[in-house]
Write an enzyme that holds these catalytic residues in place. Structure first.
Site, PDB file in Angstrom:
ATOM      1  N   ASN A 101       0.530  -1.285  -0.186  1.00 21.95           N
ATOM      2  CA  ASN A 101      -0.101   0.049   0.036  1.00 21.95           C
ATOM      3  C   ASN A 101       0.839   1.238  -0.071  1.00 21.95           C
ATOM      4  O   ASN A 101       1.866   1.314   0.634  1.00 21.95           O
ATOM      5  CB  ASN A 101      -0.952   0.058   1.113  1.00 21.95           C
ATOM      6  CG  ASN A 101      -0.500  -0.288   2.676  1.00 21.95           C
ATOM      7  OD1 ASN A 101       0.581  -0.899   2.736  1.00 21.95           O
ATOM      8  ND2 ASN A 101      -1.065   0.443   3.499  1.00 21.95           N
ATOM      9  N   GLU A 124       0.399   5.270   0.771  1.00 27.69           N
ATOM     10  CA  GLU A 124      -0.591   6.328   0.992  1.00 27.69           C
ATOM     11  C   GLU A 124      -0.018   7.669   0.650  1.00 27.69           C
ATOM     12  O   GLU A 124       1.042   7.719   0.082  1.00 27.69           O
ATOM     13  CB  GLU A 124      -0.664   6.164   2.499  1.00 27.69           C
ATOM     14  CG  GLU A 124      -1.098   5.076   3.270  1.00 27.69           C
ATOM     15  CD  GLU A 124      -1.328   4.818   4.483  1.00 27.69           C
ATOM     16  OE1 GLU A 124      -0.959   5.530   5.367  1.00 27.69           O
ATOM     17  OE2 GLU A 124      -2.084   3.889   5.060  1.00 27.69           O
ATOM     18  N   CYS A 172      -3.996   0.432  -2.654  1.00 27.48           N
ATOM     19  CA  CYS A 172      -4.175  -0.726  -1.897  1.00 27.48           C
ATOM     20  C   CYS A 172      -2.765  -1.718  -2.451  1.00 27.48           C
ATOM     21  O   CYS A 172      -2.627  -1.501  -3.832  1.00 27.48           O
ATOM     22  CB  CYS A 172      -5.171  -1.365  -2.007  1.00 27.48           C
ATOM     23  SG  CYS A 172      -6.716  -0.681  -1.323  1.00 27.48           S
ATOM     24  N   GLU A 224      -2.882  -4.646  -3.070  1.00 27.79           N
ATOM     25  CA  GLU A 224      -3.438  -5.787  -3.897  1.00 27.79           C
ATOM     26  C   GLU A 224      -3.492  -5.203  -5.338  1.00 27.79           C
ATOM     27  O   GLU A 224      -3.041  -5.833  -6.411  1.00 27.79           O
ATOM     28  CB  GLU A 224      -4.812  -6.348  -3.708  1.00 27.79           C
ATOM     29  CG  GLU A 224      -4.723  -7.022  -2.336  1.00 27.79           C
ATOM     30  CD  GLU A 224      -5.549  -6.002  -1.286  1.00 27.79           C
ATOM     31  OE1 GLU A 224      -4.773  -4.834  -1.235  1.00 27.79           O
ATOM     32  OE2 GLU A 224      -6.112  -6.415  -0.571  1.00 27.79           O
ATOM     33  N   CYS A 239     -10.137  -5.253   0.156  1.00 30.60           N
ATOM     34  CA  CYS A 239     -11.292  -4.314   0.193  1.00 30.60           C
ATOM     35  C   CYS A 239     -11.988  -4.664  -1.131  1.00 30.60           C
ATOM     36  O   CYS A 239     -11.698  -5.411  -1.907  1.00 30.60           O
ATOM     37  CB  CYS A 239     -10.992  -2.803   0.317  1.00 30.60           C
ATOM     38  SG  CYS A 239      -9.993  -2.280  -1.400  1.00 30.60           S
ATOM     39  N   CYS A 289     -10.354  -3.613  -4.679  1.00 26.78           N
ATOM     40  CA  CYS A 289      -9.481  -4.798  -4.808  1.00 26.78           C
ATOM     41  C   CYS A 289     -10.168  -5.889  -5.354  1.00 26.78           C
ATOM     42  O   CYS A 289      -9.856  -6.647  -6.409  1.00 26.78           O
ATOM     43  CB  CYS A 289      -8.517  -4.864  -3.766  1.00 26.78           C
ATOM     44  SG  CYS A 289      -7.606  -3.590  -3.496  1.00 26.78           S
TER      45      CYS A 289
HETATM   46  N1  THU Z   1      -5.303  -1.412   2.278  1.00 26.50           N
HETATM   47  C1  THU Z   1      -4.831  -2.216   1.504  1.00 26.50           C
HETATM   48  O1  THU Z   1      -3.501  -2.115   1.136  1.00 26.50           O
HETATM   49  N2  THU Z   1      -5.478  -3.336   0.898  1.00 26.50           N
HETATM   50  C2  THU Z   1      -6.814  -3.489   1.046  1.00 26.50           C
HETATM   51  O2  THU Z   1      -7.526  -4.269   0.552  1.00 26.50           O
HETATM   52  C3  THU Z   1      -7.356  -2.542   2.176  1.00 26.50           C
HETATM   53  C4  THU Z   1      -6.622  -1.227   2.786  1.00 26.50           C
HETATM   54  C5  THU Z   1      -4.613  -0.325   2.955  1.00 26.50           C
HETATM   55  C6  THU Z   1      -4.874   1.004   2.327  1.00 26.50           C
HETATM   56  C7  THU Z   1      -4.557   1.910   3.536  1.00 26.50           C
HETATM   57  O3  THU Z   1      -2.971   2.423   3.117  1.00 26.50           O
HETATM   58  C8  THU Z   1      -4.532   1.042   4.823  1.00 26.50           C
HETATM   59  O4  THU Z   1      -4.667  -0.290   4.282  1.00 26.50           O
HETATM   60  C9  THU Z   1      -5.400   1.582   5.919  1.00 26.50           C
HETATM   61  O5  THU Z   1      -6.608   1.264   4.989  1.00 26.50           O
END
Ligand code: THU
Length: 126
Positions: free
Chosen positions: A42, A44, A53, A55, A86, A89
């Site tokens: 991920n 940010e 994300c 994935e 999520c 994804c």
């Molecule tokens: N996140 C992912 O990398 N994958 C997901 O399927 C859900 C959320 C990350 C995004 C963000 O940086 C952190 O998790 C908190 O939401």
């Protein structure tokens, strides 16, 4: 490839996550039919909605390298409990293979596996 091998690659990838805002670092490892593995983390952003994300980063990495046939994806994080992809994804992964194995792991490498189409029933399709 064994699920645990893919989980270990997701856990290793997670070390490179850029997550200064949530503190939740996520790693993904995507296995292609040819046996290649592409990872993602991920990433940010201070403009929070721009966060990507792990994935989807793995999918973008693989497709950019010319790979589109995916058999399995492992996703892991730095928390207790299994890391679930999520909804966004799930939809992106579904595009390439609804039968894909999704291996969801915790910070210690324990995991649970489900098929993508079970995680995203009645999905929007082409
Ligand atoms: N996140 C992912 O990398 N994958 C997901 O399927 C859900 C959320 C990350 C995004 C963000 O940086 C952190 O998790 C908190 O939401």
């Amino acid at each position: 490839m064994q699920a645990i091998e893919l989980v270990n690659m997701a856990l290793a990838a997670r070390e490179n996550a850029y997550a200064p805002y949530s503190g939740i670092s996520v790693g993904a490892a995507l296995l292609t039919r040819e046996g290649r593995v592409f990872t993602g983390v991920n990433v940010e952003n201070v403009s929070y909605a721009l966060t990507v994300c792990a994935e989807r980063v793995a999918v973008v990495n693989a497709v950019s390298a010319g790979c589109r046939r995916f058999d399995a994806l492992a996703v892991a994080w730095n928390k207790q409990g299994f890391c679930r992809p999520c909804g966004a994804c799930r939809q992106v992964l579904y595009e390439f293979n609804p039968e894909m194995r999704i291996i969801m792991a915790d910070y210690g490498g324990e995991y649970e596996e489900q098929q993508l189409k079970t995680l995203l029933p009645n999905s929007f399709e082409k």
